[in-house]
Every structure is written in C-alpha cells, then in structure tokens.
Design a protein around this motif. Structure first.
Motif, PDB file in Angstrom:
ATOM      1  N   HIS A   1      28.135  39.209  30.688  1.00  0.00           N
ATOM      2  CA  HIS A   1      28.754  39.957  30.818  1.00  0.00           C
ATOM      3  C   HIS A   1      30.541  39.462  29.981  1.00  0.00           C
ATOM      4  CE1 HIS A   1      32.588  41.710  32.989  1.00  0.00           C
ATOM      5  NE2 HIS A   1      32.568  40.938  32.498  1.00  0.00           N
ATOM      6  N   LEU A   2      30.212  38.413  29.658  1.00  0.00           N
ATOM      7  CA  LEU A   2      31.293  38.050  28.614  1.00  0.00           C
ATOM      8  C   LEU A   2      31.037  38.162  27.658  1.00  0.00           C
ATOM      9  CD1 LEU A   2      32.261  34.085  29.439  1.00  0.00           C
ATOM     10  CD2 LEU A   2      33.365  36.336  30.187  1.00  0.00           C
ATOM     11  N   HIS A   3      29.477  38.238  27.045  1.00  0.00           N
ATOM     12  CA  HIS A   3      29.677  38.522  25.348  1.00  0.00           C
ATOM     13  C   HIS A   3      29.547  40.270  25.513  1.00  0.00           C
ATOM     14  CE1 HIS A   3      27.302  38.644  22.075  1.00  0.00           C
ATOM     15  NE2 HIS A   3      25.809  40.265  22.227  1.00  0.00           N
ATOM     16  N   THR A   4      29.118  41.159  26.958  1.00  0.00           N
ATOM     17  CA  THR A   4      29.297  42.604  26.247  1.00  0.00           C
ATOM     18  C   THR A   4      30.719  43.043  26.799  1.00  0.00           C
ATOM     19  OG1 THR A   4      28.278  42.908  28.014  1.00  0.00           O
ATOM     20  CG2 THR A   4      26.894  42.776  26.770  1.00  0.00           C
ATOM     21  N   HIS A   5      31.892  41.917  26.781  1.00  0.00           N
ATOM     22  CA  HIS A   5      33.420  42.810  27.355  1.00  0.00           C
ATOM     23  C   HIS A   5      34.187  41.969  26.355  1.00  0.00           C
ATOM     24  CE1 HIS A   5      31.031  44.247  30.995  1.00  0.00           C
ATOM     25  NE2 HIS A   5      31.817  44.762  30.912  1.00  0.00           N
TER      26      HIS A   5
ATOM     27  N   THR B   1      40.216  37.185  30.887  1.00  0.00           N
ATOM     28  CA  THR B   1      40.783  36.270  32.226  1.00  0.00           C
ATOM     29  C   THR B   1      40.103  36.652  33.945  1.00  0.00           C
ATOM     30  OG1 THR B   1      42.557  36.198  30.937  1.00  0.00           O
ATOM     31  CG2 THR B   1      43.290  35.428  32.972  1.00  0.00           C
ATOM     32  N   ASN B   2      40.609  37.852  33.992  1.00  0.00           N
ATOM     33  CA  ASN B   2      40.677  38.697  35.458  1.00  0.00           C
ATOM     34  C   ASN B   2      39.267  38.592  35.703  1.00  0.00           C
ATOM     35  OD1 ASN B   2      42.993  39.181  35.532  1.00  0.00           O
ATOM     36  ND2 ASN B   2      42.846  41.542  35.204  1.00  0.00           N
ATOM     37  N   TYR B   3      38.241  38.530  35.457  1.00  0.00           N
ATOM     38  CA  TYR B   3      36.558  38.190  35.262  1.00  0.00           C
ATOM     39  C   TYR B   3      36.740  36.818  36.027  1.00  0.00           C
ATOM     40  CZ  TYR B   3      31.678  37.214  35.116  1.00  0.00           C
ATOM     41  OH  TYR B   3      30.348  36.879  35.332  1.00  0.00           O
TER      42      TYR B   3
ATOM     43  N   LYS C   1      38.691  34.978  36.339  1.00  0.00           N
ATOM     44  CA  LYS C   1      38.905  34.196  38.154  1.00  0.00           C
ATOM     45  C   LYS C   1      39.081  34.436  39.283  1.00  0.00           C
ATOM     46  CE  LYS C   1      43.981  35.135  39.950  1.00  0.00           C
ATOM     47  NZ  LYS C   1      43.649  35.765  41.070  1.00  0.00           N
ATOM     48  N   GLY C   2      38.225  35.673  39.109  1.00  0.00           N
ATOM     49  CA  GLY C   2      37.983  36.318  40.485  1.00  0.00           C
ATOM     50  C   GLY C   2      36.252  36.020  40.773  1.00  0.00           C
ATOM     51  N   LEU C   3      35.720  35.018  39.867  1.00  0.00           N
ATOM     52  CA  LEU C   3      33.944  34.627  39.571  1.00  0.00           C
ATOM     53  C   LEU C   3      34.912  32.909  40.456  1.00  0.00           C
ATOM     54  CD1 LEU C   3      31.133  34.353  39.032  1.00  0.00           C
ATOM     55  CD2 LEU C   3      31.864  32.841  37.058  1.00  0.00           C
ATOM     56  N   LEU C   4      35.362  32.329  39.820  1.00  0.00           N
ATOM     57  CA  LEU C   4      35.696  31.088  40.609  1.00  0.00           C
ATOM     58  C   LEU C   4      36.195  31.109  41.765  1.00  0.00           C
ATOM     59  CD1 LEU C   4      37.105  29.374  37.211  1.00  0.00           C
ATOM     60  CD2 LEU C   4      35.365  29.101  38.468  1.00  0.00           C
ATOM     61  N   GLU C   5      37.550  32.169  42.104  1.00  0.00           N
ATOM     62  CA  GLU C   5      37.739  32.437  43.326  1.00  0.00           C
ATOM     63  C   GLU C   5      37.020  32.411  44.556  1.00  0.00           C
ATOM     64  OE1 GLU C   5      42.681  33.612  42.384  1.00  0.00           O
ATOM     65  OE2 GLU C   5      40.738  34.996  43.068  1.00  0.00           O
ATOM     66  N   SER C   6      36.394  33.133  43.810  1.00  0.00           N
ATOM     67  CA  SER C   6      34.506  33.534  44.576  1.00  0.00           C
ATOM     68  C   SER C   6      33.947  32.099  44.810  1.00  0.00           C
ATOM     69  CB  SER C   6      33.766  34.594  44.578  1.00  0.00           C
ATOM     70  OG  SER C   6      33.308  34.038  44.065  1.00  0.00           O
ATOM     71  N   GLU C   7      34.057  30.789  44.121  1.00  0.00           N
ATOM     72  CA  GLU C   7      33.310  29.648  44.546  1.00  0.00           C
ATOM     73  C   GLU C   7      34.575  28.935  45.376  1.00  0.00           C
ATOM     74  OE1 GLU C   7      30.483  28.579  43.994  1.00  0.00           O
ATOM     75  OE2 GLU C   7      29.764  30.624  43.219  1.00  0.00           O
ATOM     76  N   GLY C   8      35.545  28.999  45.656  1.00  0.00           N
ATOM     77  CA  GLY C   8      36.568  28.187  46.036  1.00  0.00           C
ATOM     78  C   GLY C   8      37.808  27.288  45.187  1.00  0.00           C
ATOM     79  N   VAL C   9      37.250  28.019  44.084  1.00  0.00           N
ATOM     80  CA  VAL C   9      37.655  26.308  43.110  1.00  0.00           C
ATOM     81  C   VAL C   9      39.341  27.204  42.875  1.00  0.00           C
ATOM     82  CG1 VAL C   9      37.766  26.414  41.167  1.00  0.00           C
ATOM     83  CG2 VAL C   9      35.437  26.328  41.995  1.00  0.00           C
TER      84      VAL C   9
END
Length: 363
Positions: free
Chosen positions: A10-14, A25-27, A29-37
């Motif tokens: 994802h990071l490579h293609t965006h 940043t938003n990607y 953020k969403g990934l970490l919040e889904s992990e409870g971070v």
C-alpha cells in the motif's frame, strides 16, 4: 488480517511527496487505531506519533514518509526510490511486534514528513516530540555497493548536504546588441567554472556542483539577462560544509561584481552531518547479533549522502541516537527511478529493530 507485505504494497503504491503525506498519515493512523494504539496527528502538517508502553526510559523509532518527484517511465510522479516506504513498514512492523511483549518504559514511533526537503526533522523537534526521549533509532536501506544483502550496520555516518538556489538578475538585450547587457548564460558559466575548482581538505570527502540552470525563453534572438540555478553541496563534516558554502558565497560576489549584475543566493535544504553515540551504536550492534546473528553485523557505513535525522541530535544533544544500515541488494542506486531491493530484508530489519528496542529498555 493486514500483513507486513500488505502494508508495504500500500505504501509503495500510494507515494506522496514532501509535506503532502496526508493520505499516508491517514492510512497509518487508521491501521494503528484498529490495533488499539494511541496516535497523535497535527492540524498544520502531515505525519504522526504513536506510543506503546509507559514511563521511562523513552525510546523513539523514526521513519521518514515522503517520496521523490521524478520521471518514471516517461511520466513525472511521486516515487519511493529512496526506500521510505520500507522504513515506514519496518517501523510499523516493529510496533506490532513490540505491542504484545513485556518491557519497561515507552516506545514512541515518529512517522516524519519531508525528509527529502531537509526540514521535517526540525519541525518535529520544534514540536517538542523528542524533548523527553532518551534513545532515538532510525534506519535506511543501503545500496548494494555499500552493504551486502542480509548484512546490517549499527550506524550510518552521513555527511552534510546543502541545496542552494540562485537567481541572476539583469536585463534582456537584442541578439544583435550583446554589448548592452551581461548574458546570464555567461555569468552562470563563469560561476560554474569557479564552483568546479572549489576544494577543501582532500582527506574529507566532499563535492560541490551546479545541478540546475534555466535561462532564456522561446525567442532565440534575445540575450537573457536573468537566470536561475541550483547548487548541490556535500561534505563529510559540518566544518568542511561551512568552508565550501563560504567559497560559494565569495565566488558569487566576485562574479556578480565582474559582470555588473545582481546574484542572490537562497539556502534550501540544509542537512547536517551525523553526530553519533557509542552507547546507541553498541545497543544496535547487540540487536543485530540477537536478531540475525553475529555474522550479519557489518562495519559502520560512511557515506556522503545526507539525512535530516541528524538534526534531532544536533538540536537535542541529550539524545543517544544511531541509524540502522540495511543491506538489501538495492540496485541500481538510491534515487534511481527504477530502484529495487530485496523485500526479504524488511522482516529481518523488523526483528533487528525490535531486539534493539528490547535491549535498550531491558538491559
């Protein structure tokens, strides 16, 4: 479940260029919040900070986020040819690896914008994000000619880099009347000849060269009086950088006086040479040995390339910091539009960084 490979893809293609890393940043953020971070973002800039654990000491792991703007297959686009997509992936992998482990203290992850502009780290420093940090670890993929695939260096001794932008300001003249102005092309040529002969102590790696020049327009019968140019300066020490920069300023004044024109210089990116810490280097060395074995531990890397990571330690001298050099069969070179590397280095680097943080927190 999102895998490390998914994150990298994802990071490579965006890819996003400096100070525009909002979707990145938003990607994250969403990934970490889904992990409870716990995540901190900013209203004025892209980038974010994430933390796990609590109390002291505080260990920070920094990953740069921005891509380069360059021509790829005939089209200009944002392109991760410097490996920052891998750096973010390694930092995220380290966070996810540490999240369920026992340790004493706090691990802070800095996802920093605008490394390629040279002012992202300074902005994070100004926001106070490392004021209470004890140890700081960064990382960078290394070209194949610097570090063999599968090897890791506990420190990258970067040189200083400055990008200087110049403007020659004069009046245009008719092509039949060259005596009526100073040809900006000749002015720049004279300055470039002086630049090509600038030197400091030959024992210190350094270079200075004009890398951009633009003058004239669509009409070939006009002698341009104005032009713009850029100069790239590299030096292994901050002292040698200061010497070269002073020589450029002196030469610019001399050429301007000779031709009777005005030449203005503006300092763009200004990346300092590394300031290393033996304790941090030793901890990184131990992390490498535990994670991938003693045979994978390489000697320190000395390179004239630059990184704004070192502003953290220059501005906050209490920080004990080092950068991990990652051997990954990177070819044909950093910043090449077709740069490739061995993805298998990413999970190994995650383990190295994880073990280094644990060694730091639980000596």
């Amino acid at each position: 479940m999102t895998t490390i490979q998914d994150i990298f893809n994802h990071l490579h293609t965006h890819a996003e260029i400096s100070w525009e890393e909002f979707e990145t940043t938003n990607y994250i953020k969403g990934l970490l919040e889904s992990e409870g971070v716990q995540v901190q973002t900013f209203t004025d800039i892209p980038g974010l900070v994430a933390e796990i654990g609590s109390g002291k000491p505080i260990v920070a792991v920094r990953a740069d986020m921005d891509a380069l703007w360059q021509r790829v297959d005939g089209e200009f686009k944002a392109n991760h040819s410097c490996g920052h997509d891998a750096h973010m992936t390694i930092a995220l992998g380290t966070l996810l690896s540490l999240k369920n482990k026992d340790f004493d203290g706090t691990v802070r992850f800095l996802f920093q914008p605008a490394e390629e502009k040279g002012d992202g780290a300074l902005t994070f420093v100004e926001k106070g994000l490392v004021d209470d940090v004890d140890y700081l670890y960064g990382m960078h993929l290394r070209p194949a000619e610097e570090l063999a695939s599968g090897e890791f260096s506990p420190v990258i001794k970067h040189g200083a880099a400055r990008f200087v932008h110049g403007a020659i300001q004069g009046d245009d003249a008719h092509g039949a009347r060259p005596h009526l102005n100073a040809n900006a092309i000749n002015v720049a040529t004279d300055l470039n000849n002086l630049i090509r002969n600038m030197r400091v102590n030959p024992m210190i790696p350094h270079s200075i060269k004009m890398t951009q020049f633009e003058a004239g327009g669509k009409n070939v019968n006009i002698i341009p009086g104005s032009a713009t140019f850029s100069v790239d300066i590299r030096a292994q020490t901050n002292e040698a950088m200061d010497e070269l920069y002073q020589q450029l300023q002196d030469a610019t004044k001399s050429v301007a006086n000779f031709h009777g024109v005005d030449i203005k210089l503006a300092l763009g990116a200004n990346v300092a040479a590394s300031v290393t810490n033996d304790e941090a280097i030793e901890l990184m060395s131990e992390g490498i040995k535990v994670a991938v074995g003693e045979t994978a531990l390489s000697e320190p890397i000395v390179t004239t390339g630059g990184d704004d990571f070192h502003f953290y330690t220059i501005k906050r001298p209490h920080l004990k910091a080092t950068m991990l050099g990652i051997g990954c069969d990177l070819k044909p070179g950093l910043h090449h539009p077709d740069m490739t590397f061995d993805y298998n280095a990413i999970p190994k680097a995650v383990e190295v960084m994880t073990q280094t943080v644990l060694k730091t927190l639980n000596p």
